[in-house]
Write a protein that holds these residues in place. Structure first.
Motif: not given
Ligand SMILES: *[C@@H]1O[C@H](CO)[C@@H](O)[C@H](O)[C@H]1NC(C)=O
Ligand SMILES: *[C@@H]1O[C@H](CO)[C@@H](O)[C@H](O)[C@H]1NC(C)=O
Ligand SMILES: *[C@@H]1O[C@H](CO)[C@@H](O)[C@H](O)[C@H]1NC(C)=O
Ligand SMILES: *[C@@H]1O[C@H](CO)[C@@H](O)[C@H](O)[C@H]1NC(C)=O
Length: 182
Positions: A16-30
């Motif tokens: 599974x791909x993890x999620x991180x905040x990227x800037x102010x948006x919760x984003x799925x990482x590579x």
């Protein structure tokens, strides 16, 4: 059948791909990324370097623990969300006067930052403190263990003994004597 489901779940979790905040948006990482990172918040100082961004992956270069912090990623929620902060408070900074051989408080108070659950704390030099027994450079926060001539108080701007208090302390015994004479 049961085992197949367990296997399926395990392999899904592993891939599974993890999620991180990227800037102010919760984003799925590579694929393959396991950590999120963001600016380091130091108690009483605040965010050390505002240029550090919320991002997928580890801290850049040698910044971990200095200006950046990491957390272990999860597929369900970003672990690097901005921390909830408490209301700012202020304390007086003290500098050592080599001529007077004593600490003097700054005229104006300095702003101190804290996390939501952190109590207000200011520190100040005790009588006869020297540059080695009182080393705080901001007046914000607790005393370090090695500072033997340091004391704290827990209200906004509380670390300056006002002359009004000193006068009151001096006057109190005089008043007591005065009232005893009546
Ligand atoms: C240091 O103390 C001396 C003597 O009390 C005083 O004249 C001087 O203004 C002080 N220096 C500073 C930077 O406050
Ligand atoms: C303290 O604050 C006053 C009012 O804001 C300002 O005029 C003064 O320059 C400040 N003093 C110092 C030493 O920063
Ligand atoms: C501070 O130093 C003075 C002079 O050395 C001494 O008489 C006094 O007892 C000291 N006070 C404290 C609280 O240590
Ligand atoms: C500061 O000291 C107080 C009292 O000892 C303690 O409860 C508090 O957790 C300390 N704060 C930090 C941020 O270490």
């Amino acid at each position: 059948m049961k085992w197949l489901i367990v296997l399926a779940v395990v392999s899904f979790a592993a891939g599974a791909k993890i999620k991180c905040m990227v800037g102010t948006k919760e984003t799925e990482c590579a694929d393959g990324i396991t950590k999120c990172s963001g600016p380091l918040f130091k108690e009483y100082t605040g965010i050390v370097d505002a240029k550090v961004t919320y991002a997928c992956n580890k801290c850049a270069g040698e910044t971990k623990g200095k200006t950046c912090e990491e957390c272990t990623g999860s597929a369900t929620a970003a672990c690097n969300k901005a921390k909830e902060v408490g209301v700012d408070f202020s304390c007086y900074k003290y500098s050592y006067n080599d001529t007077a051989k004593a600490f003097a408080a700054a005229a104006n108070a300095t702003v101190c930052k804290r996390l939501k659950a952190t109590a207000i704390s200011c520190n100040m030099p005790k009588v006869n403190a020297t540059k080695t027994t009182y080393t705080s450079t901001s007046g914000c926060g607790n005393c370090t263990k090695s500072d033997t001539h340091c004391e704290t108080c827990t209200k906004d701007k509380c670390n300056k003994k006002s002359s009004a208090i000193r006068v009151a302390v001096l006057l109190a015994p005089l008043l007591a004597v005065f009232f005893n004479l009546l």
